[in-house]
Design a protein around this motif. Structure first.
Motif, PDB file in Angstrom:
ATOM      1  N   ALA A   1      27.568  96.455   3.120  1.00 13.46           N
ATOM      2  CA  ALA A   1      26.448  95.550   3.398  1.00 13.46           C
ATOM      3  C   ALA A   1      26.253  95.392   4.905  1.00 13.46           C
ATOM      4  CB  ALA A   1      26.695  94.188   2.756  1.00 13.46           C
ATOM      5  N   ALA A   2      25.004  95.096   5.293  1.00 17.42           N
ATOM      6  CA  ALA A   2      24.682  94.954   6.719  1.00 17.42           C
ATOM      7  C   ALA A   2      23.819  93.719   6.949  1.00 17.42           C
ATOM      8  CB  ALA A   2      23.955  96.198   7.219  1.00 17.42           C
ATOM      9  N   ILE A   3      23.911  93.192   8.166  1.00 19.42           N
ATOM     10  CA  ILE A   3      23.133  92.026   8.569  1.00 19.42           C
ATOM     11  C   ILE A   3      22.899  92.116  10.075  1.00 19.42           C
ATOM     12  CG2 ILE A   3      25.191  90.606   8.997  1.00 19.42           C
ATOM     13  CD1 ILE A   3      23.640  88.178   7.973  1.00 19.42           C
ATOM     14  N   ALA A   4      21.805  91.523  10.561  1.00 21.01           N
ATOM     15  CA  ALA A   4      21.546  91.500  12.000  1.00 21.01           C
ATOM     16  C   ALA A   4      22.345  90.384  12.658  1.00 21.01           C
ATOM     17  CB  ALA A   4      20.063  91.303  12.268  1.00 21.01           C
TER      18      ALA A   4
ATOM     19  N   ILE B   1      31.422  93.334   6.546  1.00 23.08           N
ATOM     20  CA  ILE B   1      29.973  93.397   6.657  1.00 23.08           C
ATOM     21  C   ILE B   1      29.620  93.961   8.026  1.00 23.08           C
ATOM     22  CG2 ILE B   1      29.681  91.049   7.592  1.00 23.08           C
ATOM     23  CD1 ILE B   1      27.135  90.876   5.786  1.00 23.08           C
ATOM     24  N   LYS B   2      28.602  94.797   8.098  1.00 21.85           N
ATOM     25  CA  LYS B   2      28.212  95.432   9.355  1.00 21.85           C
ATOM     26  C   LYS B   2      27.212  94.532  10.087  1.00 21.85           C
ATOM     27  CE  LYS B   2      30.722  98.914   8.164  1.00 21.85           C
ATOM     28  NZ  LYS B   2      32.076  99.062   8.739  1.00 21.85           N
ATOM     29  N   ILE B   3      27.587  94.116  11.288  1.00 25.86           N
ATOM     30  CA  ILE B   3      26.729  93.244  12.090  1.00 25.86           C
ATOM     31  C   ILE B   3      25.997  94.120  13.100  1.00 25.86           C
ATOM     32  CG2 ILE B   3      26.657  91.216  13.585  1.00 25.86           C
ATOM     33  CD1 ILE B   3      29.354  90.376  12.338  1.00 25.86           C
ATOM     34  N   LEU B   4      24.680  94.233  12.942  1.00 31.42           N
ATOM     35  CA  LEU B   4      23.875  95.196  13.692  1.00 31.42           C
ATOM     36  C   LEU B   4      22.970  94.485  14.702  1.00 31.42           C
ATOM     37  CD1 LEU B   4      22.924  97.481  10.676  1.00 31.42           C
ATOM     38  CD2 LEU B   4      24.866  97.709  12.244  1.00 31.42           C
ATOM     39  N   PRO B   5      22.396  95.233  15.655  1.00 31.88           N
ATOM     40  CA  PRO B   5      21.605  94.593  16.719  1.00 31.88           C
ATOM     41  C   PRO B   5      20.375  93.841  16.244  1.00 31.88           C
ATOM     42  CG  PRO B   5      22.226  96.814  17.353  1.00 31.88           C
ATOM     43  CD  PRO B   5      22.599  96.670  15.912  1.00 31.88           C
ATOM     44  N   ASP B   6      19.637  94.407  15.269  1.00 30.58           N
ATOM     45  CA  ASP B   6      18.432  93.713  14.806  1.00 30.58           C
ATOM     46  C   ASP B   6      18.102  94.118  13.377  1.00 30.58           C
ATOM     47  OD1 ASP B   6      16.856  96.148  14.837  1.00 30.58           O
ATOM     48  OD2 ASP B   6      16.643  95.890  16.999  1.00 30.58           O
ATOM     49  N   ASN B   7      17.079  93.478  12.834  1.00 35.16           N
ATOM     50  CA  ASN B   7      16.720  93.682  11.426  1.00 35.16           C
ATOM     51  C   ASN B   7      16.173  95.076  11.135  1.00 35.16           C
ATOM     52  OD1 ASN B   7      17.270  91.172   9.942  1.00 35.16           O
ATOM     53  ND2 ASN B   7      15.816  90.236  11.357  1.00 35.16           N
ATOM     54  N   SER B   8      15.530  95.685  12.118  1.00 33.74           N
ATOM     55  CA  SER B   8      14.978  97.019  11.876  1.00 33.74           C
ATOM     56  C   SER B   8      16.089  98.029  11.602  1.00 33.74           C
ATOM     57  CB  SER B   8      14.125  97.475  13.062  1.00 33.74           C
ATOM     58  OG  SER B   8      14.904  97.566  14.238  1.00 33.74           O
TER      59      SER B   8
ATOM     60  N   GLU C   1      22.879 104.548   4.625  1.00 39.45           N
ATOM     61  CA  GLU C   1      24.039 104.222   5.452  1.00 39.45           C
ATOM     62  C   GLU C   1      24.740 102.978   4.912  1.00 39.45           C
ATOM     63  OE1 GLU C   1      22.475 103.769   9.342  1.00 39.45           O
ATOM     64  OE2 GLU C   1      21.802 105.847   9.522  1.00 39.45           O
ATOM     65  N   PHE C   2      23.974 102.119   4.255  1.00 36.59           N
ATOM     66  CA  PHE C   2      24.496 100.902   3.622  1.00 36.59           C
ATOM     67  C   PHE C   2      23.849 100.754   2.254  1.00 36.59           C
ATOM     68  CE2 PHE C   2      23.587 100.144   8.168  1.00 36.59           C
ATOM     69  CZ  PHE C   2      24.882 100.215   8.650  1.00 36.59           C
ATOM     70  N   ALA C   3      24.592 100.179   1.343  1.00 35.00           N
ATOM     71  CA  ALA C   3      24.025  99.940   0.011  1.00 35.00           C
ATOM     72  C   ALA C   3      23.115  98.721   0.012  1.00 35.00           C
ATOM     73  CB  ALA C   3      25.157  99.751  -0.999  1.00 35.00           C
ATOM     74  N   LEU C   4      23.490  97.711   0.820  1.00 31.06           N
ATOM     75  CA  LEU C   4      22.788  96.433   0.814  1.00 31.06           C
ATOM     76  C   LEU C   4      22.461  95.986   2.233  1.00 31.06           C
ATOM     77  CD1 LEU C   4      25.283  94.521  -1.527  1.00 31.06           C
ATOM     78  CD2 LEU C   4      23.139  95.599  -2.256  1.00 31.06           C
ATOM     79  N   GLY C   5      21.404  95.194   2.351  1.00 33.36           N
ATOM     80  CA  GLY C   5      21.078  94.584   3.636  1.00 33.36           C
ATOM     81  C   GLY C   5      20.532  93.189   3.424  1.00 33.36           C
ATOM     82  N   LEU C   6      21.043  92.239   4.193  1.00 33.93           N
ATOM     83  CA  LEU C   6      20.508  90.886   4.165  1.00 33.93           C
ATOM     84  C   LEU C   6      19.525  90.780   5.329  1.00 33.93           C
ATOM     85  CD1 LEU C   6      20.559  88.111   2.841  1.00 33.93           C
ATOM     86  CD2 LEU C   6      22.503  87.510   4.288  1.00 33.93           C
TER      87      LEU C   6
END
Length: 353
Positions: A176-179, A214-221, A231-236
């Motif tokens: 899972a990933a989130i900004a 959980i993958k904490i990424l720079p932004d929502n895009s 690259e991820f199954a889920l995104g919040l």
């Protein structure tokens, strides 16, 4: 002889006197030349708009406003937080007229800093109270719901999580990933959990997300593109990103989580418009607020940015309208109050936030 000379002199004097009584004919004075009338056109109005929205999302609206009014718009795009700091620094000598933000909490902070000008548009009367300032400092122009998107090739529809709290399940470890909180919508979402579930619960939950990798990424895009590319199954992330992923031909699904009695519901972050205090073009700024709440601008926000209408009666198009899902009942003022404590809480769980 003397008598004759005397009479002659007397006669000459009488003729001179009579001649002096005859007035010379009057002549008209030349008419005064009228001064030339110089007409000057007022310089064209120019509205300076600071926008935390990306140019692609807001420029169609500013261009439509210029076509409708003739008022040129100078658009300055940046991060909502960064622009808010600029507005505070420019207090007393504001360079902007309008501030468009990606969430309302920052406007509550700006209101306390006394850098916003109250204005209640007649077109805002029917907007729900939670999506506009009670004191008139800001108005919601559209909304973005906090949703879970998933890749259909990696997650079957019936197996997608129905709650954000399921993301701590080991089955989603590293998937899972989130900004990060550079995106104010992430900060608002965590703050809403603090308000609804309490600080201790939220801290434990966020810690569990971090422990579940959980993958904490720079932004929502980066989040929605990563889900689309498997690259991820889920995104919040935010609801418009689901539609952008579909537009990019990614195989994705969406869940509006935590629906039902006793559930926290879905946080809707309103994009907002506000007038900067001391704006040089205040009347033009009011016209802009009225315009952005009108049907043409609302249609553009929906069509171009896939945002949820907050103005009753606006066509939702492909977007799920407010009435179709349960929303988190948290005031924007409360989210503003919780912003700094929430950042401190997140810092205790990971430096990546």
């Amino acid at each position: 002889m003397k008598r004759a000379i005397y009479l002659s002199i007397l006669s000459m004097l009488l003729i001179a006197i009579l001649a002096g009584c005859v007035q010379a004919p009057m002549t008209e004075a030349p008419a005064a030349t009228a001064a030339p009338v110089i007409t000057t056109q007022p310089p064209p109005q120019e509205l300076v708009v600071y926008s935390g929205r990306k140019e692609a999302a807001i420029k169609p609206v500013t261009e439509a406003f210029t076509r409708a009014t003739g008022i040129k718009v100078n658009l300055k795009v940046g991060k909502t937080s960064g622009l808010a700091n600029e507005i505070i620094q420019e207090k007393g000598n504001p360079r902007g007229d309008i501030f468009i933000a990606t969430e309302a909490g920052v406007n509550e902070i700006l209101a306390k800093e006394e850098v916003l000008e109250p204005y209640v548009s007649p077109k805002a009367n029917d907007i729900l109270p939670e999506y506009k300032s009670g004191a008139g400092y800001w108005t919601g122009i559209s909304g973005r719901a906090r949703v879970i998107i998933y890749n259909k090739d990696l997650v079957k529809e019936g197996e997608a999580p129905r709650s954000v709290f399921e993301l701590t399940d080991p089955r989603w470890k590293g998937k899972a990933a989130i900004a990060a909180t550079q995106e104010r919508t992430t900060l608002s979402w965590v703050s809403s959990l603090v308000d609804l579930k309490g600080e201790d619960f939220t801290k434990n939950y966020i810690s569990a997300l971090v422990a579940n990798d959980i993958k904490i990424l720079p932004d929502n895009s980066v989040v929605w593109q990563g889900v689309g590319k498997k690259e991820f199954a889920l995104g919040l992330t935010n609801s418009p990103n689901y539609h952008l992923a579909l537009k990019a031909n990614y195989s994705v699904g969406v869940v509006y989580p935590d629906q039902g009695d006793g559930k926290v519901g879905v946080l809707v972050n309103p994009n907002t418009v506000a007038i900067i205090k001391g704006a040089r073009n205040k009347e033009a700024a009011k016209r802009f607020v009225d315009f952005v709440l009108g049907p043409e601008a609302q249609a553009l926000l929906n069509k171009e940015a896939y945002e949820i209408p907050l103005v009753p009666g606006a066509d939702p198009g492909e977007v799920r309208p407010l009435k179709d899902f349960q929303q988190s009942r948290v005031s924007q003022q409360r989210l503003a109050e919780l912003a700094d404590p929430t950042l401190a809480l997140l810092a205790k769980t990971s430096t990546q936030w």
